[in-house]
Design a protein around this motif. Structure first.
Motif, PDB file in Angstrom:
ATOM      1  N   SER A 191      37.789  45.339  41.127  1.00  0.00           N
ATOM      2  CA  SER A 191      36.645  45.192  40.120  1.00  0.00           C
ATOM      3  C   SER A 191      36.635  44.463  38.755  1.00  0.00           C
ATOM      4  O   SER A 191      37.554  44.454  38.020  1.00  0.00           O
ATOM      5  N   THR A 192      35.738  43.724  38.890  1.00  0.00           N
ATOM      6  CA  THR A 192      35.792  42.739  37.348  1.00  0.00           C
ATOM      7  C   THR A 192      34.317  42.583  37.128  1.00  0.00           C
ATOM      8  O   THR A 192      33.345  43.167  37.762  1.00  0.00           O
ATOM      9  N   SER A 193      34.118  42.122  36.114  1.00  0.00           N
ATOM     10  CA  SER A 193      32.603  41.802  35.520  1.00  0.00           C
ATOM     11  C   SER A 193      31.786  40.940  36.907  1.00  0.00           C
ATOM     12  O   SER A 193      30.633  40.751  36.504  1.00  0.00           O
ATOM     13  N   GLU A 194      32.664  40.029  37.654  1.00  0.00           N
ATOM     14  CA  GLU A 194      31.688  39.322  38.409  1.00  0.00           C
ATOM     15  C   GLU A 194      31.736  39.782  39.952  1.00  0.00           C
ATOM     16  O   GLU A 194      30.898  39.440  40.593  1.00  0.00           O
TER      17      GLU A 194
ATOM     18  N   ASP B 110      32.979  43.270  42.769  1.00  0.00           N
ATOM     19  CA  ASP B 110      33.535  44.517  43.018  1.00  0.00           C
ATOM     20  C   ASP B 110      34.001  44.450  44.888  1.00  0.00           C
ATOM     21  O   ASP B 110      33.036  44.434  45.595  1.00  0.00           O
TER      22      ASP B 110
ATOM     23  N   ASP C  94      28.479  38.129  42.018  1.00  0.00           N
ATOM     24  CA  ASP C  94      27.167  37.705  41.120  1.00  0.00           C
ATOM     25  C   ASP C  94      26.846  36.248  41.893  1.00  0.00           C
ATOM     26  O   ASP C  94      26.840  35.437  41.788  1.00  0.00           O
TER      27      ASP C  94
END
Length: 195
Positions: A10-13, A15, A59
């Motif tokens: 999981s990253t900000s970009e 999952d 994203d």
């Protein structure tokens, strides 16, 4: 011996969750939000006889790059984990795959030295929502994170869909051969004693 692994990232970009079984039957369940990429991952699982589950949210309003690359990272890590100590594997594998006018070779060494050598001329275009340059990005991420040396070469091809699909299928079939257990191999197939 069950050679199965699950990786979550999981990253900000993105999952992403990936589960792979190296000794499967080619059963797949893939949802990335990028239909052509789903098609390629399905082909990868089926032709490699890997049971493969991929659930990815990314994203996509930006583009498919982060999703495709991060799935490659997770799948590479899952393959690396599932291989365990690598005892008894064939280690090397190769496959030519024709698809209509396209012809692609993939060759693999489960070397511990992750790298991709990619000689594939493919038209730069969008297939559905998939940028054709992302095929290489996926394979870079997979090779680096699985610790495998991968060579992919296209000997013929004009249609981007055919070239990329042949590349994914060749990669799968070469990897299937390389990860297979060879009953004649004792320990790790390396003069160094480790991979």
């Amino acid at each position: 011996m069950t050679r199965t692994a699950t990786i979550r990232r999981s990253t900000s970009e993105t999952d992403i969750g990936v589960t792979v079984s190296l000794d499967g039957e080619g059963a797949t369940s893939v949802a990335t939000g990028v239909p052509f990429f789903d098609h390629m991952l399905d082909a990868f699982g089926r032709h490699g006889l890997f049971d493969l589950e991929v659930d990815a949210v990314g994203d996509l309003a930006v583009d498919a790059h982060h999703t495709v690359e991060d799935v490659g990272i997770c799948l590479g890590q899952a393959i690396d984990t599932a291989l365990g100590d690598r005892a008894g594997i064939r280690r090397f594998g190769s496959a030519f795959v024709p698809m209509d006018e396209a012809m692609v070779l993939a060759a693999i060494d489960i070397s511990g030295r992750g790298q991709l050598h990619y000689d594939v001329e493919v038209p730069i275009e969008i297939i559905g929502t998939f940028d054709t340059t992302l095929a290489k990005e996926f394979m870079i991420a997979l090779a680096a994170n699985a610790g495998i040396t991968v060579h992919v070469m296209a000997f013929a091809g004009e249609n981007a869909h055919h070239i990329i699909e042949a590349a994914f299928k060749a990669l799968a079939r070469a990897l299937r051969e390389a990860v297979e257990i060879d009953p004649r191999v004792t320990g790790v197939p390396s003069t160094k004693g480790s991979l």
